[in-house]
Design an enzyme around this catalytic site. Structure first.
Site, PDB file in Angstrom:
ATOM      1  N   GLY A   1       0.874  -1.278   0.015  1.00  0.00           N
ATOM      2  CA  GLY A   1       0.229   0.002  -0.089  1.00  0.00           C
ATOM      3  C   GLY A   1       0.788   1.211  -0.135  1.00  0.00           C
ATOM      4  O   GLY A   1       1.805   1.195  -0.423  1.00  0.00           O
TER       5      GLY A   1
ATOM      6  N   ASP B   1      -8.110  -1.952   0.898  1.00  0.00           N
ATOM      7  CA  ASP B   1      -8.684  -0.628   1.154  1.00  0.00           C
ATOM      8  C   ASP B   1      -9.110   0.233  -0.231  1.00  0.00           C
ATOM      9  O   ASP B   1      -9.817   1.163  -0.188  1.00  0.00           O
ATOM     10  CB  ASP B   1      -7.786   0.228   1.991  1.00  0.00           C
ATOM     11  CG  ASP B   1      -7.387  -0.180   3.122  1.00  0.00           C
ATOM     12  OD1 ASP B   1      -8.181  -1.071   3.659  1.00  0.00           O
ATOM     13  OD2 ASP B   1      -6.187   0.197   3.762  1.00  0.00           O
TER      14      ASP B   1
ATOM     15  N   ARG C   1     -28.440  -9.570   7.874  1.00  0.00           N
ATOM     16  CA  ARG C   1     -29.696  -9.198   7.724  1.00  0.00           C
ATOM     17  C   ARG C   1     -30.769 -10.007   8.088  1.00  0.00           C
ATOM     18  O   ARG C   1     -31.706  -9.750   8.771  1.00  0.00           O
ATOM     19  CB  ARG C   1     -29.740  -8.890   6.347  1.00  0.00           C
ATOM     20  CG  ARG C   1     -31.234  -8.345   5.700  1.00  0.00           C
ATOM     21  CD  ARG C   1     -31.532  -7.163   6.115  1.00  0.00           C
ATOM     22  NE  ARG C   1     -31.129  -6.135   5.298  1.00  0.00           N
ATOM     23  CZ  ARG C   1     -31.214  -4.959   5.355  1.00  0.00           C
ATOM     24  NH1 ARG C   1     -31.963  -4.284   6.369  1.00  0.00           N
ATOM     25  NH2 ARG C   1     -30.644  -3.883   4.801  1.00  0.00           N
TER      26      ARG C   1
HETATM   27  P1  ADP Z   1       0.813  -0.293   3.708  1.00  0.00           P
HETATM   28  O1  ADP Z   1       2.194  -0.468   2.481  1.00  0.00           O
HETATM   29  O2  ADP Z   1      -0.089  -1.367   3.440  1.00  0.00           O
HETATM   30  O3  ADP Z   1       0.437   1.262   3.374  1.00  0.00           O
HETATM   31  P2  ADP Z   1       2.442   0.575   5.984  1.00  0.00           P
HETATM   32  O4  ADP Z   1       1.949   1.843   6.091  1.00  0.00           O
HETATM   33  O5  ADP Z   1       2.475  -0.465   7.370  1.00  0.00           O
HETATM   34  O6  ADP Z   1       1.609  -0.337   5.053  1.00  0.00           O
HETATM   35  O7  ADP Z   1       4.107   0.394   5.508  1.00  0.00           O
HETATM   36  C1  ADP Z   1       4.605  -0.827   5.281  1.00  0.00           C
HETATM   37  C2  ADP Z   1       6.226  -0.623   5.420  1.00  0.00           C
HETATM   38  O8  ADP Z   1       6.306   0.511   4.540  1.00  0.00           O
HETATM   39  C3  ADP Z   1       6.680   0.002   6.786  1.00  0.00           C
HETATM   40  O9  ADP Z   1       6.551  -1.030   7.827  1.00  0.00           O
HETATM   41  C4  ADP Z   1       7.749   0.450   6.318  1.00  0.00           C
HETATM   42  O10 ADP Z   1       8.803  -0.597   6.353  1.00  0.00           O
HETATM   43  C5  ADP Z   1       7.647   0.971   4.950  1.00  0.00           C
HETATM   44  N1  ADP Z   1       7.217   2.335   5.078  1.00  0.00           N
HETATM   45  C6  ADP Z   1       6.196   3.034   5.375  1.00  0.00           C
HETATM   46  N2  ADP Z   1       6.288   4.099   5.418  1.00  0.00           N
HETATM   47  C7  ADP Z   1       7.472   4.688   5.151  1.00  0.00           C
HETATM   48  C8  ADP Z   1       8.158   5.888   5.355  1.00  0.00           C
HETATM   49  N3  ADP Z   1       7.501   7.063   5.311  1.00  0.00           N
HETATM   50  N4  ADP Z   1       9.456   5.925   4.774  1.00  0.00           N
HETATM   51  C9  ADP Z   1      10.106   4.644   4.813  1.00  0.00           C
HETATM   52  N5  ADP Z   1       9.484   3.645   4.742  1.00  0.00           N
HETATM   53  C10 ADP Z   1       8.402   3.571   4.958  1.00  0.00           C
END
Ligand code: ADP
Length: 353
Positions: free
Chosen positions: A107, A133, A160
């Site tokens: 995501g 999502d 339901r």
């Molecule tokens: P999704 O990809 O489903 O949105 P997350 O937000 O938990 O899930 O992000 C998954 C992984 O991506 C995190 O555990 C991290 O390793 C990496 N990640 C998320 N945000 C950042 C960021 N701002 N900078 C670097 N890596 C990130």
């Protein structure tokens, strides 16, 4: 990197898992093989890059997984990946393993990490939207969404039956993070009486869809209108608040009970069942097309992009449109939105006569 220099591609699943991720991994591995490129599976997302936890993915190694939910490479959250020095280490490990380019299935959080990795280390990356999502800009649908709405639909059909037998009001919480897609689709498909969208603020930080008395009063006023329509039951779908599963529906139910003490009111949270199960046809087909599209994209030099489907065609959109926060230092943009089209909500309202 010249495209003919890509000899080995790494693939990982990251963040929240979604049904159909296995079908995408399979498509990546087999498209690599067709193009005489080696394919390496990286276990547990970015964590596996740091731990050098790799698996060779031959075409046969990905047999019999198209029908399985979850991710056989496993997904993980890797908090350390937010630090540049950790991403440098990940790139070093990838290079050591001969990985020339990376496919990231996940995501917007995973895409933020992927873009930073490419920008800072030069390793080409391409993303595949894998999240129930359906909140990824640049693709009409993301892998796992269709399975999740079918699971939610079946569950709400069952609710339901029991609601109608007892003349009850049911509040049902579905997932979907901030997007509200699961709520709108399952709400329309099950003919619910109300759909409560996720809380939302506008650019000036003003509430468009609030949580609080204004929302509770509105829900009650709609339910009172139901009384006049002589329905045997009412179901209200509540989109999660994105912070704590089950919290929003619990608060809303309590507040409505206070305002309508004479009514028989129940609450249910569908929770993680929406993440599991064998992927639907639509998700398997989408995942297969996107997996192939991602490898073919890398070979065409579509680096720093996500592979998506728009108007039923494979398209590439910059990863930066899906980064989660503005990062002035690196000039990353805020995430662009993938709005619910207004027509959906209008039609759902018409059905609710
Ligand atoms: P999704 O990809 O489903 O949105 P997350 O937000 O938990 O899930 O992000 C998954 C992984 O991506 C995190 O555990 C991290 O390793 C990496 N990640 C998320 N945000 C950042 C960021 N701002 N900078 C670097 N890596 C990130």
């Amino acid at each position: 990197m010249a495209n003919n220099q890509i000899k080995k591609i790494g693939v990982l699943t990251s963040g929240g898992d979604a049904p159909g991720m296995n079908a995408a991994i399979r498509a990546v591995a087999r498209t690599c093989a067709t193009n005489s490129i080696e394919c390496v599976g990286i276990n547990q997302g970015y964590k596996g890059l740091l731990d050098e936890d790799f698996t060779e993915l031959t075409p046969r190694a990905v047999g019999n997984i198209i029908n399985r939910g979850g991710s056989f490479l496993r997904s993980a959250r890797c908090k350390e990946f937010k630090f540049p020095e950790v991403r440098q280490k990940a790139a070093e490990n990838a290079r050591k393993a001969g990985i020339d380019a990376l496919v990231v299935i996940g995501g917007d959080g995973s895409f933020t990490g992927a873009l930073k990795l490419q920008t800072e280390t030069g390793i080409p990356v391409i993303g595949i939207p894998g999240t129930i999502d359906n909140d990824i800009y640049g693709s009409d649908y993301s892998i796992g969404f269709d399975t999740a709405i079918n699971t939610a639909m079946e569950a709400i059909d069952k609710i339901r039956d029991t609601a109608a037998a007892h003349d009850r009001i049911f509040f049902v919480e579905v997932m979907g993070h901030g997007s509200g897609y699961i709520a709108v689709y399952t709400g329309m498909a099950t003919g619910v009486e109300q759909i409560v969208m996720p809380p939302k603020k506008d650019k000036e930080n003003k509430n468009i869809i609030p949580d609080g008395d204004e929302l509770y009063d509105e829900i009650v006023s709609e339910l009172q209108k139901e009384d006049g329509r002589k329905k045997s039951s009412s179901i209200v779908i509540v989109s999660e608040n994105g912070k704590s599963i089950g919290e929003r529906v619990r608060i809303i139910t309590e507040e409505v009970k206070k305002r309508m003490p004479e009514k028989d009111i129940k609450e249910t949270t569908l929770g993680h069942i929406q993440r599991g199960g064998s992927p639907t046809t639509a998700d398997r087909v989408l995942a297969t097309r996107l997996g192939t599209g991602a490898v073919e994209g890398l070979l065409k030099g579509e680096y720093g992009m996500i592979t998506g489907v728009r108007d039923n065609k494979i398209v590439y959109t910059p990863l930066r449109d899906n980064t989660v926060a503005y990062d002035a230092e690196n000039d990353f943009d805020v995430k662009r939105t993938h709005e619910i089209i207004e027509e959906f909500r209008r039609v759902a309202n018409i059905m609710n006569i």
